[in-house]
Design a protein around this motif. Structure first.
Motif, short mmCIF file in Angstrom:
data_model
loop_
_atom_site.label_atom_id
_atom_site.label_comp_id
_atom_site.label_asym_id
_atom_site.label_seq_id
_atom_site.Cartn_x
_atom_site.Cartn_y
_atom_site.Cartn_z
N SER B 40 0.92 -1.29 0.14
CA SER B 40 -0.22 0.04 0.16
C SER B 40 0.95 1.14 0.08
O SER B 40 0.42 2.16 -0.68
CB SER B 40 -1.06 -0.01 1.29
OG SER B 40 -2.04 -0.92 1.02
N VAL B 41 1.97 1.33 0.81
CA VAL B 41 2.62 2.30 0.83
C VAL B 41 3.54 2.76 -0.45
O VAL B 41 3.45 3.68 -1.11
CB VAL B 41 3.82 2.31 2.13
CG1 VAL B 41 4.86 3.21 1.97
CG2 VAL B 41 3.06 2.36 3.30
N VAL B 42 3.99 1.55 -1.00
CA VAL B 42 4.94 1.76 -2.39
C VAL B 42 3.77 2.03 -3.36
O VAL B 42 4.00 3.39 -4.06
CB VAL B 42 5.50 0.63 -2.77
CG1 VAL B 42 6.22 0.40 -4.13
CG2 VAL B 42 6.31 -0.04 -1.64
N VAL B 43 2.60 1.56 -3.61
CA VAL B 43 1.82 1.89 -4.74
C VAL B 43 1.21 3.19 -4.64
O VAL B 43 1.07 4.07 -5.19
CB VAL B 43 0.94 0.71 -4.93
CG1 VAL B 43 -0.42 1.10 -5.83
CG2 VAL B 43 1.37 -0.53 -5.01
N GLY B 44 0.68 3.39 -3.12
CA GLY B 44 0.09 4.75 -2.90
C GLY B 44 1.00 6.01 -2.98
O GLY B 44 0.63 7.04 -3.96
N SER B 45 2.49 5.64 -2.87
CA SER B 45 3.18 6.76 -3.02
C SER B 45 3.57 7.19 -4.44
O SER B 45 3.67 8.27 -4.88
CB SER B 45 4.59 6.37 -2.47
OG SER B 45 4.47 6.05 -0.83
N ALA B 46 3.52 5.90 -5.05
CA ALA B 46 3.89 6.11 -6.62
C ALA B 46 2.55 6.70 -7.20
O ALA B 46 3.04 7.79 -8.11
CB ALA B 46 3.90 4.80 -7.31
N ALA B 47 1.49 6.46 -6.97
CA ALA B 47 0.41 7.15 -7.56
C ALA B 47 0.38 8.42 -7.06
O ALA B 47 -0.12 9.53 -7.94
CB ALA B 47 -0.96 6.25 -6.80
N VAL B 64 -5.98 11.42 -4.97
CA VAL B 64 -6.74 10.94 -3.92
C VAL B 64 -6.63 9.43 -3.68
O VAL B 64 -6.38 8.86 -2.57
CB VAL B 64 -8.25 11.11 -4.26
CG1 VAL B 64 -9.08 10.24 -3.26
CG2 VAL B 64 -8.42 12.41 -4.31
N ALA B 65 -6.62 8.69 -4.66
CA ALA B 65 -6.24 7.35 -4.51
C ALA B 65 -4.75 6.89 -4.03
O ALA B 65 -4.81 5.97 -2.96
CB ALA B 65 -6.21 6.37 -5.90
N GLY B 66 -3.83 7.71 -4.34
CA GLY B 66 -2.40 7.71 -3.64
C GLY B 66 -2.40 7.71 -2.27
O GLY B 66 -1.75 7.21 -1.53
N ALA B 67 -3.14 9.05 -2.13
CA ALA B 67 -3.20 9.37 -0.61
C ALA B 67 -3.96 8.45 0.26
O ALA B 67 -3.55 8.01 1.50
CB ALA B 67 -3.84 10.64 -0.40
N PHE B 68 -4.89 7.79 -0.23
CA PHE B 68 -5.81 6.74 0.55
C PHE B 68 -4.82 5.42 0.64
O PHE B 68 -4.65 4.90 1.76
CB PHE B 68 -6.89 6.61 -0.52
CG PHE B 68 -7.75 5.21 0.19
CD1 PHE B 68 -8.58 5.37 1.37
CD2 PHE B 68 -7.47 3.92 -0.25
CE1 PHE B 68 -9.20 4.45 1.72
CE2 PHE B 68 -8.13 3.01 0.33
CZ PHE B 68 -9.18 2.90 1.24
N GLY B 69 -4.01 5.00 -0.41
CA GLY B 69 -3.20 3.96 -0.27
C GLY B 69 -2.07 4.07 0.61
O GLY B 69 -1.71 3.20 1.63
#
Lengths: 388, 207
Positions: B40-47, B64-69
Motif C-alpha cells: 500500500s505504501v509503495v503503490v500509494g506513494s507512486a500514485a 486521492v487514490a495515492g493518498a488513500f493507499g
C-alpha cells in the motif's frame, strides 16, 4: 547553608543551598569542621566525570561533628566527632560483608544509571556525580550521612583535624593501593604520582614490608617529600621511566606498580600531547599514560595496583603485554570502612601523622580560588584543607 | 537447588524465557499484515507522486487514490477489510521480560517478606502477569529472586521512547527488585529525598 557548587568545567561557586535533613532511619547529619580537595575532585572540575549537574555540591573527604541522627543510628549521638569515609555503604549486603565496601549493592540511588555504563552499580560517593548516587558533597556547612551506623569513624577530641581528616579518603586509598599488591618481604614497589594518595601509598608499601619504593613524579617538592619518607625518586621529565626502573631493579622490573595518578596523567612527551588532543576531540575520556607505563615496567608475574581514578574509556591499552607477562590487576574505589579504623589506630599510636600532605589552609569561601591553585600545583600545592 | 515459584497471576513456566502467553490483545483498528502495508505504501506513494506531476483530469483521482493507499499502509487499517471482516494482520507477539537479583538472606525469609511487600513494591503491576521465582544462591550467598512479566512487543519508536525516558519493562522490574533487596538487606531504600508513594511504581509499559 553555604556550599561550594559545581557549575561546569572549571567553574565552582559558593552558593546558599537548602540545609540537609534526615531522609532515612540510618542517616545522620554532620557539621563539617574540615574537608579537603582530593585529586579526584579535579576530575569533576576538569569535566572528565559524566552526569554532573550545575549546582551540585561537591567534595567527599571530610570530618566533623554529629548534630542529628536517625532512629536506627544507635552508636552515634549529637556531639560525637567523626571522620566519614567517602564511599557510602550499607554494611549488610554481600559485598559489605566481604569488606568490599565501595561495591555496596544498596547505597546508590541512581544504580540504574550506573548499571547502563558499568554493567553493575557500585556504592554511592559524596559529591561525586549522579552516576555515584547524586549525594550532596562535603564542601558545605552540613552533610547528610547515609548509613551512619556503619560509615563514620569516631575519633577522640584533642587531636587536630588535619591529622585525622585524611582517614576519610586519601589515606585509606593510598594504603589500599599498597595492600592489594600482596607484598612479600623484599618486594620493590614503584609508585606513579606523589600527590597525597601516592605519598600514602609509599607509606603503606614501606609499612607492609616493601624493601624499596621508587616514586615517580615531576614536581620537586612532591619528590622531596617522597624521599623524606624513604622512597627513591625519578623525575619522569628527565628519564625514560621504564628503562630506569629496570636499571634500578637489576633488570627485573618492580614487583608491584601503583598507579596513583589515574585518568588525567600528564605525560609531557609528544604522546602525552596526543592524548590531550584525543580527549579534547572526545575520542577518549581517560588518559592512561601512567597505566601503560606501569604495565610495561612491571616485572613478569607482578601486580599492577590502580588507585588513581578512571571513569570511562581508554584506547591503546597494552593488553598483550599484560597478558603475556602474566600480570595481576587490582583496582577500585577504596574500601574506606575496611581501612579507616585500622589506620585511625596507627594515627592515634603516633606511627604516622598524615597532615604532612597539607600545604594550604583556606576557607570554604575561598574554594573557587583553591581549585585552580590545586590543579596547577601553584605554590607547590599538594593538599588544600577547606574550613566552612 | 530447587526453586519455588509464587504467582501473582498466570502460571509459572520453568522453561521459560520464551513468550509465555498467546497474544491476548491486538490493535482494534489494524487489519493489514506487513506485506499488504508495504504494498500500500509503495503503490500509494507512486500514485501520489504521479498524480502531482500529471497535468490531466486524471490528476486528482490519482492523488486521492495515492493518498488513500499511503494512509492505508501507514495506519495498517483498511476500511474495506473491516466491512468484509477480513484481516491479514496477526496479533502482535508478547515477549517475556525477566530480571534477577541475589539477596543476602535465607530463602524462607525472602519468600515471606516478598509475600508481605509485593503489593506495595509492585504497585499497579500487582495482579498483572508478573511472576516470581525463588532459588537458593550457591555458596550460601542468599536467595536468587527472579521476576518475570509478559509484555506486548512494542514498536521501535515506543521502545526508543521508553529507553530515552529510562522506562523499559526490564528496567521497571529491576527497579522493583532493587528496592526490595535494599529493604531486606539494608532496612531502607537509598534515596536523595523522602520516599515517593509506592503506587507510583510501575509505568505505562507494564501497568
Amino acid at each position: 547553608m553555604k556550599a561550594l557548587t559545581w557549575q561546569g568545567s572549571h567553574s565552582v561557586r559558593v552558593e546558599q543551598v537548602p540545609d540537609p535533613g534526615l531522609v532515612n532511619p540510618r542517616d545522620a547529619i554532620v557539621r563539617v569542621t574540615a574537608a579537603s580537595i582530593c585529586g579526584s575532585d579535579l576530575h569533576l572540575y576538569d569535566g572528565y566525570v559524566p552526569t554532573m549537574k550545575a549546582g551540585d555540591v561537591i567534595g567527599h573527604e571530610f570530618m566533623g561533628e554529629v548534630v542529628d541522627v536517625g532512629p536506627e543510628v544507635k552508636n552515634l549521638k549529637p556531639g560525637d566527632r567523626v571522620v566519614v569515609p567517602s564511599t557510602i555503604a550499607c554494611g549488610r549486603c554481600d559485598y559489605c560483608r566481604r569488606e568490599l565496601w565501595s561495591l555496596c549493592d544498596n547505597s546508590n540511588p541512581n544504580a540504574a544509571q550506573q548499571e547502563k555504563l558499568y554493567g553493575f552499580a557500585t556504592s554511592g560517593i559524596y559529591g561525586y556525580s549522579h552516576l555515584f548516587g547524586g549525594y550532596a558533597g562535603c564542601f558545605a556547612e552540613y552533610v547528610r550521612v547515609p548509613f551512619a551506623d556503619v560509615g563514620p569513624v569516631p575519633v577522640p577530641a584533642g587531636i587536630p583535624d588535619e591529622r585525622l581528616l585524611f582517614l576519610s579518603d586519601a589515606f585509606p586509598t593510598g594504603y589500599m593501593a599498597a595492600d592489594q599488591c600482596g607484598l612479600r618481604p623484599g618486594d620493590v614497589v614503584a609508585v606513579w604520582g606523589c600527590g597525597a594518595v601516592g605519598q600514602f601509598a609509599i607509606w603503606g608499601a614501606l609499612s607492609l614490608g616493601a624493601s624499596r619504593v621508587i616514586a615517580i613524579d615531576r614536581f620537586p617538592e612532591r619528590l622531596r617529600i617522597a624521599a623524606e619518607q624513604g622512597a627513591e625518586t625519578i623525575d619522569y621529565q628527565k628519564f625514560d621511566v621504564v628503562d630506569v626502573l629496570k636499571e634500578l631493579t637489576g633488570g627485573r622490573g618492580p614487583d608491584a606498580c601503583i598507579d596513583a595518578v589515574g585518568m588525567e596523567s600528564h605525560g609531557t612527551s609528544l604522546y602525552g600531547r596526543y592524548e590531550q588532543a584525543k580527549h579534547a576531540l572526545h575520542l577518549a575520556t581517560d588518559r592512561a599514560h601512567v597505566l601503560r607505563q606501569a604495565i610495561m615496567a612491571c616485572r613478569k608475574g607482578g601486580v599492577v595496583s590502580i588507585m588513581g581514578v578512571y571513569a570511562g574509556f581508554i584506547d591503546k591499552f597494552p593488553l598483550g603485554a599484560a597478558f603475556n607477562k602474566g600480570l595481576t590487576f587490582k583496582m577500585g574505589q577504596m574500601h574506606g570502612q575496611r581501612y579507616a579504623r585500622l589506620l585511625r589506630e596507627r594515627v592515634l599510636n603516633k606511627e604516622v601523622d598524615p597532615s604532612f600532605v597539607v600545604t594550604h589552609r583556606m576557607t570554604l569561601d575561598e574554594g573557587p580560588q583553591a581549585f585552580p591553585l590545586f590543579r596547577d600545583k601553584g605554590d607547590a600545592c599538594m593538599r588544600v584543607v577547606l574550613r566552612p | 537447588m530447587m526453586g519455588t515459584s509464587i504467582q501473582t497471576n498466570g502460571a509459572w513456566d520453568p522453561a521459560g524465557w520464551q513468550p509465555l502467553l498467546e497474544a491476548k490483545q491486538g490493535s482494534r483498528s489494524q487489519n493489514l499484515g506487513p506485506f499488504a502495508r508495504t504494498l500500500s505504501v509503495v503503490v500509494g506513494s507512486a500514485a501520489l507522486a504521479a498524480g502531482l506531476r500529471l497535468r490531466s483530469p486524471l490528476r486528482w483521482a490519482l492523488v486521492v487514490a495515492g493518498a488513500f493507499g499511503l494512509r492505508r499502509g501507514v495506519t495498517g487499517h483498511c476500511a474495506l477489510y473491516e466491512k468484509l471482516g477480513a484481516s491479514s494482520y496477526e496479533h502482535p507477539p508478547h515477549a517475556s521480560v525477566h530480571e534477577s537479583v541475589t539477596i543476602a538472606h535465607p530463602r524462607a525469609d525472602v519468600e515471606r517478606l516478598w509475600a508481605l511487600q509485593a503489593p506495595g513494591l509492585l504497585g499497579p503491576l500487582y495482579g498483572k502477569d508478573v511472576r516470581v521465582h525463588f532459588a537458593d544462591a550457591p555458596g550460601g550467598q542468599g536467595t536468587e529472586i527472579t521476576l518475570m512479566a509478559t509484555v506486548p512487543v512494542r514498536s521501535g519508536a515506543e521502545l526508543l521512547f521508553g529507553v530515552l525516558r529510562g522506562r523499559t519493562p526490564a528496567g521497571q522490574l529491576h527497579d522493583v527488585l532493587r528496592r526490595f533487596k535494599a529493604r531486606i538487606e539494608a532496612g531502607e531504600v537509598p534515596a536523595l529525598a523522602p520516599p515517593v508513594p509506592t503506587d507510583k511504581a510501575g509505568g505505562r509499559f507494564l501497568a
